[in-house]
Design a protein around this motif. Structure first.
Motif, mmCIF file in Angstrom:
data_model
loop_
_atom_site.group_PDB
_atom_site.id
_atom_site.type_symbol
_atom_site.label_atom_id
_atom_site.label_comp_id
_atom_site.label_asym_id
_atom_site.label_seq_id
_atom_site.Cartn_x
_atom_site.Cartn_y
_atom_site.Cartn_z
ATOM 1 N N GLU A 402 2.409 -4.976 -0.352
ATOM 2 C CA GLU A 402 3.614 -4.213 -0.641
ATOM 3 C C GLU A 402 4.748 -5.177 -0.936
ATOM 4 O OE1 GLU A 402 3.709 -0.792 0.418
ATOM 5 O OE2 GLU A 402 5.850 -0.433 0.207
ATOM 6 N N PHE A 438 6.279 9.934 -4.709
ATOM 7 C CA PHE A 438 6.244 9.452 -3.330
ATOM 8 C C PHE A 438 7.506 9.945 -2.663
ATOM 9 C CE2 PHE A 438 3.895 6.309 -5.828
ATOM 10 C CZ PHE A 438 2.670 6.359 -5.173
ATOM 11 N N PHE A 440 9.591 8.668 -0.767
ATOM 12 C CA PHE A 440 10.703 7.723 -0.554
ATOM 13 C C PHE A 440 11.205 7.041 -1.820
ATOM 14 C CE2 PHE A 440 7.097 4.934 -0.531
ATOM 15 C CZ PHE A 440 6.155 5.601 0.256
ATOM 16 N N GLY A 463 8.173 2.606 -7.196
ATOM 17 C CA GLY A 463 9.347 3.396 -7.537
ATOM 18 C C GLY A 463 10.623 2.710 -7.075
HETATM 19 N N1 LIG Z 1 3.223 3.405 0.442
HETATM 20 C C1 LIG Z 1 2.612 4.015 -0.711
HETATM 21 C C2 LIG Z 1 2.663 3.124 -1.908
HETATM 22 C C3 LIG Z 1 4.069 2.898 -2.392
HETATM 23 C C4 LIG Z 1 4.785 1.801 -1.945
HETATM 24 C C5 LIG Z 1 6.082 1.583 -2.392
HETATM 25 C C6 LIG Z 1 6.640 2.454 -3.307
HETATM 26 C C7 LIG Z 1 5.939 3.530 -3.759
HETATM 27 C C8 LIG Z 1 4.676 3.745 -3.314
HETATM 28 C C9 LIG Z 1 1.151 4.326 -0.361
HETATM 29 O O1 LIG Z 1 0.703 3.981 0.697
HETATM 30 O O2 LIG Z 1 0.421 4.917 -1.145
#
Ligand SMILES: N[C@@H](Cc1ccccc1)C(=O)O
Length: 513
Positions: A402, A438, A440, A463
């Protein structure tokens, strides 16, 4: 000579064949026999040389393998051939001591513990003795035992190098099967190898004088100083010669993927952060503006902890409560909010983190006012957990990577450019972007890569963090965020179709991966 260069060992092997052919018209020789010839010296050398001579560009010989099963005495078996089977040892003991019966308990003095039970069974089965009230009562001490005869035959066959299982008839094979179960015989597979000249090979030895000159593979100072170099034949270097495969020690494929991704990101100017596996719901969900009744928090997806079932949450929970309930940052209304009653007790509940986005958001929350003025690029690679049934594409525990960029003036286009560059550096040439959702980020996207034979595959989510996520942390600049599943990446790299393969530690695969 033909248009290929022969290694000295190849010439030597052909020379042996040349003599055998000239003398007796022989075109096929066993590897074992060839190894005994002083020009060769070992089976490995014969095989290696034959492999070269059988290669596509030469095809002078064929390697012929004959697999057979052989019956051999085990160490225990060898003892039994000397002393007789355990039941015979009991019978002999009784003859020697002139006994008509003995208590079963006494067997322990005559035999190994592990042999007592089989011996008892066989005393009965072979009608040597009957067993009554804990006593072994003799019926026939002068018996002939087909199993012992077979063991003797195996011994003699072994001495005559004649151990092939096909030398035994069906009845003997049954006996052998029994003796194998008792651990006295082992059945092994034997590969009998022979080398045979091809038509081309025969032509070759008929029409060529094979001259063997000693060769050197390295020119030393000594050769030069002494002037010997003038007579030396230096072996030409052939990078195409097939050789034995060697598998050096290496890191697990998953670790290698992690290291590769780290290297790419560090090369792109990102800094790594680390965080614990256990988190509160506050950091895993609340701060990311996921409403407390969001289905992702459901028992199905998230592992909740029993011990400890609560964790500490910061003062800031007030601000998070306010954004969830009313969309307020301080006294500024920035959105509708989720309009439900936020429960701090839920925030305190402990979970195994379900995504590495926790690391990004915790980093942002940790910045001082001064640090917030500067640009930031960070990433994390960690294990995440989801309460999912294991199948070919799901594991309850997997790796995510990430990252975020916080900087004045960055926008969605930069995110797309960054991800394309990142995926290119990971080896994916064709990347396409699709809209996604998503909780967030807004806008959100999914990146897909094109893989030969598999088509377009989704690899990455990303995003721009919503104002409801960053503003309560006092950040008023855009934050680009993305996350990628590393297991998916590993599967593509090694052409796996089942995620479980990654963790089975199957040695053959690990060696070659
Ligand atoms: N955390 C999201 C992935 C993601 C990370 C950061 C921004 C947008 C999407 C997932 O587990 O699928």
């Amino acid at each position: 000579m033909e248009d290929f260069k022969l290694h000295n060992d190849e010439k030597k092997l052909l020379k042996i064949f040349q003599e055998a052919y000239d003398n007796k018209n022989i075109t096929k020789l066993s590897v074992e026999g060839l190894a005994k010839n002083e020009l060769m010296g070992s089976e490995t050398k014969v095989m290696r040389t034959a492999l070269w001579l059988s290669a596509e560009d030469k095809k002078l010989v064929n390697i012929i393998e004959n697999k057979s099963k052989i019956a051999k005495l085990t160490e225990e078996g060898k003892k039994v051939v000397e002393k007789g089977l355990p039941e015979r040892q009991v019978a002999n003991y009784m003859i020697e001591n002139d006994l008509k019966n003995i208590p079963i308990k006494e067997l322990g003095n005559i035999l190994d513990k592990s042999e007592v039970n089989p011996a008892l069974g066989n005393l009965k089965k072979k009608k040597i003795a009957k067993i009554e009230k804990g006593n072994i009562i003799i019926e026939n001490l002068q018996y002939e035992d087909k199993e012992e005869n077979t063991l003797n035959k195996i011994k003699i066959n072994e001495e005559n190098k004649n151990s092939d299982l096909n030398n035994y008839n069906d009845e003997e094979k049954k006996l052998i099967n029994n003796l194998q179960k008792r651990g006295f015989i082992a059945i092994e597979e034997e590969v009998d190898r022979a080398i045979e000249l091809t038509e081309k090979g025969i032509e070759f030895i008929k029409n060529n004088i094979i001259e063997i000159k000693e060769e050197i593979s390295q020119l030393t100072r000594e050769h030069i100083v002494s002037g010997k170099w003038k007579d030396c034949h230096i072996r030409p270097y052939d990078a195409k010669i097939p050789s034995e495969e060697v598998y050096p020690a290496k890191l697990h494929p998953m670790t290698r993927i992690i290291n590769d991704v780290k290297e790419v990101l560090i090369g792109m100017g990102f800094k790594e952060v680390k965080n614990p596996i256990v988190e509160t719901e506050f950091w895993n969900f609340d701060v990311l503006f996921e409403p407390q009744d969001h289905p992702a928090r459901d028992m199905q997806d998230t592992f909740f902890l029993r011990y400890p079932n609560k964790g500490e949450i910061p003062e800031m929970v007030k601000d998070i409560k306010s954004i969830h309930e009313k969309g307020m940052v301080g006294d500024k209304k920035i959105s509708k909010g989720w309009r439900y009653e936020f429960d701090e007790e839920i925030s305190k509940k402990t979970v195994l983190r379900t995504h590495t986005t926790v690391s990004s958001i915790k980093y942002l929350a940790s910045l001082t006012d001064e640090e917030k003025e500067k640009p930031h690029k960070i990433f994390s690679i960690d294990r995440v957990f989801r309460n999912e049934a294991i199948d070919y594409s799901h594991l309850p525990e997997f790796y995510q990577c990430e990252g975020i960029i916080l900087a004045e003036g960055v926008h969605f286009d930069n995110l797309i450019g960054l991800l394309k560059e990142f995926l290119n550096r990971l080896g994916f040439e064709q990347v396409r972007i699709r809209p996604a959702y998503f909780p967030f980020t807004e806008p959100s996207l999914e990146a897909e890569v094109f893989v030969e034979g598999r088509g377009w595959l989704e690899l990455l989510g990303a995003g721009v963090f919503r104002p409801e996520v960053v503003e309560p942390l006092g950040i008023n600049k855009p934050v680009l965020a993305w996350g990628i599943g590393l297991s998916r990446l590993a599967m593509l790299r090694w052409g796996l179709t089942d995620i479980r393969e990654l963790h089975k530690n199957e040695l053959n695969w690990l060696k070659k991966a």
